[in-house]
Write a protein that holds these residues in place. Structure first.
Motif, PDB file in Angstrom:
ATOM      1  N   ALA A 132      53.844  34.498  40.908  1.00 13.96           N
ATOM      2  CA  ALA A 132      53.457  34.074  40.005  1.00 13.96           C
ATOM      3  C   ALA A 132      54.556  33.720  39.453  1.00 13.96           C
ATOM      4  N   GLY A 133      54.425  32.733  38.700  1.00 14.69           N
ATOM      5  CA  GLY A 133      55.524  32.221  37.514  1.00 14.69           C
ATOM      6  C   GLY A 133      56.117  33.082  36.188  1.00 14.69           C
ATOM      7  N   HIS A 134      57.325  33.308  36.137  1.00 14.85           N
ATOM      8  CA  HIS A 134      57.534  34.010  34.763  1.00 14.85           C
ATOM      9  C   HIS A 134      56.987  33.849  33.880  1.00 14.85           C
ATOM     10  N   THR A 135      55.266  33.402  33.688  1.00  9.94           N
ATOM     11  CA  THR A 135      54.749  33.504  32.482  1.00  9.94           C
ATOM     12  C   THR A 135      53.983  35.098  33.047  1.00  9.94           C
ATOM     13  N   ALA A 136      53.569  35.393  33.752  1.00 15.87           N
ATOM     14  CA  ALA A 136      53.076  35.803  34.554  1.00 15.87           C
ATOM     15  C   ALA A 136      53.624  37.306  33.150  1.00 15.87           C
ATOM     16  N   VAL A 137      54.779  37.783  32.934  1.00 17.25           N
ATOM     17  CA  VAL A 137      55.321  38.905  31.996  1.00 17.25           C
ATOM     18  C   VAL A 137      54.631  39.139  30.411  1.00 17.25           C
ATOM     19  N   GLN A 138      53.250  38.342  30.573  1.00 14.54           N
ATOM     20  CA  GLN A 138      52.755  39.233  29.454  1.00 14.54           C
ATOM     21  C   GLN A 138      51.549  39.539  30.163  1.00 14.54           C
ATOM     22  N   VAL A 139      51.592  39.913  31.743  1.00 13.06           N
ATOM     23  CA  VAL A 139      49.997  40.779  31.835  1.00 13.06           C
ATOM     24  C   VAL A 139      51.045  42.233  31.904  1.00 13.06           C
ATOM     25  N   GLU A 140      49.492  43.169  31.797  1.00 11.31           N
ATOM     26  CA  GLU A 140      50.556  44.529  32.417  1.00 11.31           C
ATOM     27  C   GLU A 140      48.989  44.788  33.455  1.00 11.31           C
ATOM     28  N   ALA A 141      49.756  46.349  33.979  1.00 16.34           N
ATOM     29  CA  ALA A 141      49.163  46.625  34.972  1.00 16.34           C
ATOM     30  C   ALA A 141      47.748  47.203  34.645  1.00 16.34           C
ATOM     31  N   GLY A 142      46.719  47.418  34.683  1.00 22.74           N
ATOM     32  CA  GLY A 142      45.411  47.528  33.979  1.00 22.74           C
ATOM     33  C   GLY A 142      44.628  46.610  33.082  1.00 22.74           C
ATOM     34  N   ASP A 143      44.938  45.335  32.873  1.00 18.89           N
ATOM     35  CA  ASP A 143      44.388  44.417  31.971  1.00 18.89           C
ATOM     36  C   ASP A 143      43.729  43.572  32.927  1.00 18.89           C
ATOM     37  N   ILE A 144      42.562  42.647  32.518  1.00 16.75           N
ATOM     38  CA  ILE A 144      41.569  42.341  33.195  1.00 16.75           C
ATOM     39  C   ILE A 144      42.515  40.716  32.708  1.00 16.75           C
ATOM     40  N   VAL A 145      42.667  40.271  34.063  1.00 21.18           N
ATOM     41  CA  VAL A 145      43.109  39.014  34.481  1.00 21.18           C
ATOM     42  C   VAL A 145      41.801  37.598  34.409  1.00 21.18           C
ATOM     43  N   ALA A 146      41.617  36.356  33.991  1.00 22.48           N
ATOM     44  CA  ALA A 146      40.836  35.956  34.424  1.00 22.48           C
ATOM     45  C   ALA A 146      41.523  34.698  36.027  1.00 22.48           C
ATOM     46  N   VAL A 147      40.978  34.510  36.911  1.00 25.68           N
ATOM     47  CA  VAL A 147      41.362  33.625  38.267  1.00 25.68           C
ATOM     48  C   VAL A 147      40.491  32.608  38.444  1.00 25.68           C
ATOM     49  N   THR A 148      41.021  31.114  38.295  1.00 26.82           N
ATOM     50  CA  THR A 148      40.758  29.896  38.878  1.00 26.82           C
ATOM     51  C   THR A 148      41.305  29.787  40.016  1.00 26.82           C
ATOM     52  N   HIS A 149      40.867  29.546  41.454  1.00 28.55           N
ATOM     53  CA  HIS A 149      40.962  28.847  42.380  1.00 28.55           C
ATOM     54  C   HIS A 149      39.221  27.910  42.635  1.00 28.55           C
ATOM     55  N   PRO A 150      39.756  26.872  43.204  1.00 31.14           N
ATOM     56  CA  PRO A 150      38.925  26.127  43.743  1.00 31.14           C
ATOM     57  C   PRO A 150      38.035  26.426  45.193  1.00 31.14           C
ATOM     58  N   MET A 151      39.435  25.998  45.955  1.00 28.84           N
ATOM     59  CA  MET A 151      39.525  26.203  47.500  1.00 28.84           C
ATOM     60  C   MET A 151      38.323  27.576  47.639  1.00 28.84           C
ATOM     61  N   LEU A 152      38.392  28.785  46.645  1.00 25.45           N
ATOM     62  CA  LEU A 152      37.954  30.548  47.102  1.00 25.45           C
ATOM     63  C   LEU A 152      36.965  30.431  46.058  1.00 25.45           C
ATOM     64  N   GLY A 153      36.415  29.698  45.756  1.00 23.06           N
ATOM     65  CA  GLY A 153      35.517  29.698  44.663  1.00 23.06           C
ATOM     66  C   GLY A 153      34.965  30.470  42.841  1.00 23.06           C
ATOM     67  N   PHE A 154      36.799  30.378  43.125  1.00 23.54           N
ATOM     68  CA  PHE A 154      36.988  31.454  41.126  1.00 23.54           C
ATOM     69  C   PHE A 154      36.516  31.074  40.147  1.00 23.54           C
ATOM     70  N   ASP A 155      35.845  30.845  39.173  1.00 21.83           N
ATOM     71  CA  ASP A 155      36.241  30.206  38.452  1.00 21.83           C
ATOM     72  C   ASP A 155      36.209  31.170  37.131  1.00 21.83           C
ATOM     73  N   ASN A 156      37.459  31.583  36.852  1.00 23.26           N
ATOM     74  CA  ASN A 156      37.781  32.612  35.494  1.00 23.26           C
ATOM     75  C   ASN A 156      37.216  33.914  36.086  1.00 23.26           C
ATOM     76  N   LYS A 157      37.271  33.249  37.575  1.00 21.07           N
ATOM     77  CA  LYS A 157      36.891  35.195  37.877  1.00 21.07           C
ATOM     78  C   LYS A 157      37.921  35.958  37.501  1.00 21.07           C
ATOM     79  N   ALA A 158      37.323  37.226  36.859  1.00 18.16           N
ATOM     80  CA  ALA A 158      37.375  38.559  36.516  1.00 18.16           C
ATOM     81  C   ALA A 158      38.013  39.626  37.673  1.00 18.16           C
ATOM     82  N   PHE A 159      39.606  39.822  37.431  1.00 19.74           N
ATOM     83  CA  PHE A 159      40.196  41.009  38.279  1.00 19.74           C
ATOM     84  C   PHE A 159      40.543  42.286  37.483  1.00 19.74           C
ATOM     85  N   ARG A 160      41.608  43.282  37.719  1.00 16.95           N
ATOM     86  CA  ARG A 160      42.314  43.931  37.242  1.00 16.95           C
ATOM     87  C   ARG A 160      43.183  43.847  37.728  1.00 16.95           C
TER      88      ARG A 160
END
Length: 513
Positions: free
Chosen positions: A460-488
């Protein structure tokens, strides 16, 4: 190993386990160069518990017997526990200093590392002969002097049993004070064999003088166990930033696991001595107190520790075992250790989504390894509520076994059907939880968690620095069928191209606890 070496060692080990292809070879250098990026240091989990399974089962079986040794490892006890102890000294005497006599058997029975809380029960051959909660024993211990921590606590008013062990026993409990002196009863009974230097400082032990009686002790030397409140530790909620005095709370049953973890990280002797600079203690120096206090509040009504840890086990493994008991993660960020408990109500990082605008290149997806999937879990533990079938004797804290799901549970039927009726079972030993309800909740979570766990990795680009290990993040990726899918997020790392590599695992709120 100092605390900085611990960072490098634990990071490398944990991340290699989490996702071998994305381990960071020079974790300490990475963290120093990029302090805003973090890595999960310790993840308590089924992996570590399974690794220690055989050893833990063997040690638990021997915990309620009396061994004789001068080099056997002494456990650390937290909460309330029943221990058999190790006979550090045993000899006969006439009771007045002559070891040629045989009228009295003198025993120094070591229990655990101190300083501990109060003695609750003394048991001979599964018969309670002294009970602090029984009015007929006067309910209390009698201090030998005004400072019982130094001189020990004398037991009195023994219960009448069949056979009547208490009529032939003198006993003093020493709670492992760092200033305790030689036991006067043993010193008088044994003489020079038990000198003023035999103080066993830092060790909780029971001093026993048993008068020989062929009728009462016809089976030989009885097995002696004691139930007591374990190590006195700090109450994390009462610690302030910069505190220089480690104020210990009185030992208690049902200790908060966050207090236990903090003790393991901070305490001298058996602990990592974080928040220390040499011998000087300063709270919050290495540990993010706010995160620990928040976690303690969350854990207070959900988790409790009554058990022991083995001092011959690596500290790293014991830290994992403690965190495993309350589903926690320990994270190193901005030069401090931060604590986070996995929860069912976690939300994604606000205002930030990983999508095609900030994901560089492809997303790699790894499905859960079928070899790690379970449909049954079984754990042996010291059940504090265990009672003998006949009502005779005392069975509390003896080994018991818990299996989840139960045979009739609909979840078990569904899991077995999905696995073509093939039993996929894990058997573990839990040394820290003594009540079935808490253990059942944790085992069900581990079982459910083993059946999920899709992992993703991407740059990911530099904007990802606001994320820390342990955080829950939303991932959207149409080709994988991810629509704000939650990941830790499990791991972040800088790539040679200057992007940030993210490794994350699917977050399913419904299976969290």
């Amino acid at each position: 190993m100092n605390k900085f070496e611990l960072v490098a060692f634990v990071t490398a080990v944990t991340l290699a386990w989490s996702h071998p292809a994305y381990a960071i070879p020079a974790a300490a250098a990475f963290l120093a160069a990029y302090p805003l990026l973090t890595a999960v240091l310790v993840i308590g989990g089924l992996y570590m518990m399974g690794k220690m399974q055989a050893k833990k089962q063997q040690q638990q079986r021997s915990l309620l017997v009396n061994k004789q040794s001068n080099n056997d490892p002494i456990p650390v006890v937290y909460g309330q526990k029943r221990i058999g102890g190790v006979r550090a000294y045993i000899n006969t005497s006439n009771g007045a200093g002559d070891t040629a006599g045989t009228e009295y058997l003198n025993v120094a029975l070591t229990m655990c590392e101190g300083k501990t809380g109060a003695l609750k029960k003394l048991i001979f051959n599964d018969k309670i002969i002294w009970d602090a909660d029984d009015s007929s024993t006067a309910g209390t211990l009698t201090a030998i002097s005004s400072d019982g921590d130094v001189n020990g606590f004398t037991l009195g008013n023994f219960l009448t049993t069949t056979p009547n062990f208490g009529s032939k026993v003198s006993a003093v409990y020493h709670n492992g004070s760092s200033t305790q002196v030689v036991d006067a009863m043993l010193s008088t009974s044994i003489g020079s064999d038990w000198s003023t230097n035999n103080r066993l400082r830092g060790i909780a032990y029971m001093a026993l003088k048993i008068q020989f009686d062929a009728e009462i002790f016809e089976g030989g030397v009885p097995t002696v166990t004691a139930e007591f409140l374990g190590k006195q530790i700090q109450d994390v909620s009462a610690i302030s930033q910069g505190d220089s005095s480690r104020t210990l709370a009185a030992g208690s049953a049902d200790q908060n696991p966050v207090d236990v973890l903090y003790d393991m990280l901070v305490a001298p002797i058996y602990g990592k001595e974080l928040d220390h600079n040499g011998s000087t203690y300063s709270a919050g120096q290495d540990i993010d107190l706010t995160s620990f206090q928040s976690a303690r509040s969350y854990a207070a009504s959900r988790y409790k520790i009554n058990g022991h840890l083995d001092t011959d086990t690596k500290l790293y493994e014991n830290i994992n075992e403690v965190m495993d008991s309350f589903n926690a993660m320990l994270i190193y960020t901005n030069g401090k250790y931060r604590l986070k408990i996995r929860q069912s109500n976690e939300t994604a990082v606000s205002g930030f989504v990983f999508d095609e605008s900030n994901i560089v290149g492809d997303i790699n997806v790894t499905l859960q390894d079928i070899k790690k999937r379970l449909n049954t879990m079984q754990s042996t533990y010291a059940n504090k509520a265990l009672t003998p079938p006949t009502g005779d004797g005392y069975e509390a804290y003896n080994d018991d076994t818990l299996v989840v799901p139960e045979t009739t549970d609909s979840g078990r039927v569904a899991y077995l059907a999905a696995d073509n009726d093939r039993i996929l079972e894990s058997r573990i030993q839990n040394n820290l939880i003594s009540d079935s309800a808490t253990l059942k909740t944790l085992l069900n979570h581990k079982l459910d968690d083993s059946r999920h766990g899709t992992m993703i990795s991407f740059d990911a680009g530099h904007t990802a620095v606001q994320v820390e290990a342990g955080d829950i993040v939303a991932v959207t990726h149409p080709m994988l069928g991810f629509d704000n899918k939650a990941f830790r997020v499990l791991q972040l790392g800088i790539t040679p191209e200057g992007t940030i590599n993210i490794v994350a695992v699917e977050y399913i709120a419904s299976i969290e606890i």
